[in-house]
Design a protein around this motif. Sequence first.
Motif, PDB file in Angstrom:
ATOM      1  N   TRP A  42       0.926  -1.265   0.121  1.00 36.94           N
ATOM      2  CA  TRP A  42      -0.153  -0.414   0.471  1.00 36.94           C
ATOM      3  C   TRP A  42       0.848   1.212   0.006  1.00 36.94           C
ATOM      4  N   GLU A  43       0.177   2.399   0.133  1.00 34.83           N
ATOM      5  CA  GLU A  43       1.127   3.702  -0.590  1.00 34.83           C
ATOM      6  C   GLU A  43       0.091   4.182   0.507  1.00 34.83           C
ATOM      7  N   ARG A  44       1.635   5.220   1.298  1.00 38.18           N
ATOM      8  CA  ARG A  44       1.085   6.033   2.307  1.00 38.18           C
ATOM      9  C   ARG A  44       1.115   7.275   1.619  1.00 38.18           C
ATOM     10  N   ARG A  45       0.119   7.837   2.068  1.00 33.33           N
ATOM     11  CA  ARG A  45      -0.745   8.936   1.691  1.00 33.33           C
ATOM     12  C   ARG A  45      -1.211  10.051   3.076  1.00 33.33           C
TER      13      ARG A  45
ATOM     14  N   ASP B 146      -6.519  11.138  -4.585  1.00 32.52           N
ATOM     15  CA  ASP B 146      -6.639   9.716  -4.247  1.00 32.52           C
ATOM     16  C   ASP B 146      -6.871   8.814  -5.348  1.00 32.52           C
TER      17      ASP B 146
ATOM     18  N   SER C 222      -4.261   3.933  -1.164  1.00 33.45           N
ATOM     19  CA  SER C 222      -3.176   4.061   0.502  1.00 33.45           C
ATOM     20  C   SER C 222      -4.027   2.512   0.834  1.00 33.45           C
TER      21      SER C 222
END
Length: 141
Positions: free
Chosen positions: A79-82, A89, A128
């Motif tokens: 997952w990607e940190r936002r 998004d 995310s």
Amino acid sequence: MEFYRDSRAAGALMFGKLQLLDSAGATIGRRHPAADTFELMARLLDGATRVRRITVIDRPDLYLFEAERNHGTPALVVWERRGMADQDDSPNEFVCDWPFLRAHVVDAHGARVPVDIAGGVLRVPVSSTPLFIDGAVEGQR
């Protein structure tokens, strides 16, 4: 409470801060969405012998974990940190070498995620929301 030695640990997980199920006395009630995510993760990690974080040098915002499993095919969680400043998004793309012909990819809510595999490279939209990527499907190279 010592997690592995205290029989209340399961209850704390299921009915405490990580609320998986509702309960009233001895009656188990409604299942929370977190229970589905927990079940997905448990299935993906079945037979795990080691879990390690993989640092992606050019993607410091990416969380990537590989679970080595005793049945030979690893599984990935990504997952990607936002941050709060990230208004958009829309998903970015996660790309990695993939030695299998297929992959089963679902998000933390259990929804299937489109995946593209060509020339030994896997491409999947990443956001995310954690994705579970499983190579334990028929058609291994």
